[in-house]
Design an enzyme around this catalytic site. Structure first.
Site: not given
Ligand code: G3H
Length: 496
Positions: A169, A264, A298
């Site tokens: 993603n 993570e 996430c």
């Molecule tokens: O998908 C996991 C990422 O660490 C989320 O990052 O809060 O910038 O969308 P973000």
């Protein structure tokens, strides 16, 4: 265009090469892995299917390159990182194009990801110069029974070879969030990109190549997880793993050796809404937090826990905002774009059907075409429904009505995840109590969960992860402390 201009050397025919020993190479396997465009569901790109032997070679060169890199002055490491950041930002267009085609990231978000990544690399260079340029000095007479005969000097030294595994993603941003701290700290870096996102990653790596990093310091190995996944994560040459992704991370952490891990692994971020909340603010944050990049973050809002007395009003406000979301291809910069794969769409559909069968209220009609799923708000969700606990990673958001704040906190804490959460209230005292009670790595007060800004600490508890990220924490995590103790024959005191 991806694979052309300055990126011409990273492709051979229609297959992108992998990067090792400072060169773009074809795998001896002669095989390629196809990358399916989530929108067209046809093969968009191909990458090399690297072999275990090639992994071994990469590890050898990474180990050798690290030794001299650790002796490269800190300011020079920072200078190269700044150069890479500038090249990355300059060439944002072809990298963004790959993100659009590989992972259906909306056009503007794709550009933002690349620019954010350049900024992250620059900030990391600056932060590294500051924090790695300092150590500590301790004297022995502060501990009972000791005289002032020992001086202890500590500094931070590199770990060796860091293995970085980012998710689909944010293939570029979550790759550089591992690469830049590893490099500034004097480590070498082996990158295993996700299959979808690999081409964007290869372009990003070429920007580091053009910046002039030494040969072998950075490698990018592509291929099938089944062939090289375990081989990489269990490789004896790896001294640290930084992984972002799903529950594969749990398996990796069980198999990895005695090395530092940064993991993570997703979340089920709860949004607790109290009676006194500004419901327009809440609705805006729920829609942004729940549906941006089609819920494939996430840190997306993954369950709304709203007090019953205001639930009808809030649901109406969210519904009217959801109705305005545009749905379609990423090239048109639609809000909702196809989810990453057919299997992901099928999984999401399974959660929706389970909720339907168990009596959830559908605020919109469920609609799917291929991998494209229209945004869906599910009201009156109950704890016996899978969507109350599982992470859809799609544009489907459950609302659970609660009778008390304690009920909301209980639901949040009963999850096996603990990444982030948020609470909406005008009462800061209540917000603080709730924040303290929520078993998550971060709680946002009056805003949707988010990882950024990228220098903030970012961590999950329980199945959401190990360790803490964010630029400073990542630099620290990718180093270890080395002490030198000077032993004096007699106590010595400053100024005699
Ligand atoms: O998908 C996991 C990422 O660490 C989320 O990052 O809060 O910038 O969308 P973000």
């Amino acid at each position: 265009m991806a694979g052309s201009g300055i990126f011409g050397e990273i492709i051979d025919g229609d297959v992108f090469k992998y990067y090792a020993d400072g060169e773009w190479k074809k795998s001896s396997s002669g095989k390629a892995v196809s990358i399916i465009n989530p929108t067209t569901r046809k093969t968009q790109y191909k990458v090399q299917a690297c072999t275990q032997e090639e992994v071994n070679k990469v590890m050898e060169t990474a180990k050798a390159a690290q030794k001299s890199w650790a002796k490269t002055p800190l300011w020079k490491r920072a200078e190269l990182l700044h150069k890479a950041a500038a090249i990355l930002k300059e060439h944002r267009a072809p990298i963004a194009e790959a993100l659009i085609k590989e992972i259906a990231k909306p056009a503007k978000d794709a550009v933002t990801e690349v620019v954010r990544s350049g900024d992250l690399v620059s900030y990391c260079a600056e932060e590294g110069v500051r924090i790695l340029g300092q150590g500590t000095f301790l004297v022995s007479d502060s501990f009972p029974g000791n005289e002032r005969t020992k001086y202890c000097l500590t500094s931070k030294i590199p770990l060796g070879v860091v293995l970085a595994i980012p998710p689909f993603n944010y293939p570029v941003n979550l790759a550089v969030s591992k690469i830049a701290p590893a490099l500034i700290a004097g480590n070498s870096l082996v990158l295993k990109p996700p299959t979808q996102g690999a081409v964007a990653c290869l372009h990003m790596v070429h920007c580091f190549h053009l910046a002039g990093f030494p040969k072998g310091l950075i490698s990018c190995i592509t291929g099938k997880g089944s062939e090289i996944g375990d081989f990489l994560t269990m490789h004896p040459g790896v001294n640290c793993i930084s992984f972002t992704g799903g529950d594969t991370g749990i398996a990796i952490s069980k198999k990895a050796g005695m090395i530092p891990l940064q993991m993570e692994l997703g979340g089920k971020d709860a949004c607790i809404v109290l009676e006194d909340a500004d419901l327009d603010l809440v609705a805006a944050n729920i829609v942004k937090g729940g549906f941006s990049y089609s819920g494939q973050r996430c840190t997306a809002v993954k369950v709304v826990l709203v007090m019953e007395s205001i639930a009808d009003t809030l649901v109406e406000k969210v519904k009217s905002k959801v109705a305005k979301l545009t749905v379609g291809p990423p090239e048109d910069d639609c809000d909702i774009t196809p989810v990453v794969s057919e299997s992901s769409a099928n999984f999401i559909e399974g959660l929706v059907m389970d909720a339907k069968q168990k009596g959830a209220t559908f605020c919109q009609e469920y609609k799917r075409e291929g991998n494209l799923i229209w945004p869906l708000l599910l009201d009156h969700v109950r704890p016996d429904m899978r969507i109350a606990w599982e992470e859809p990673f799609g544009p489907v958001l459950p609302v659970i009505r609660i009778g008390s704040v304690e009920e909301g906190i209980h639901h949040c804490n009963a999850s096996n995840f603990g990444l982030q959460g948020c609470v909406f209230t005008k009462d800061i005292n209540k917000a603080m109590l709730i924040s303290d009670a929520m078993e998550t790595g971060t709680v946002q007060i009056n805003s949707a969960p988010a990882r950024g800004p990228d220098h903030f600490p970012f961590q999950g508890i329980k199945d959401s992860g190990i360790g803490s990220q964010g630029i400073t924490n990542s630099i620290n995590m990718m180093t270890k402390v080395k002490s030198t103790v000077i032993n004096l024959p007699t106590p010595s005191y400053t100024m005699g």
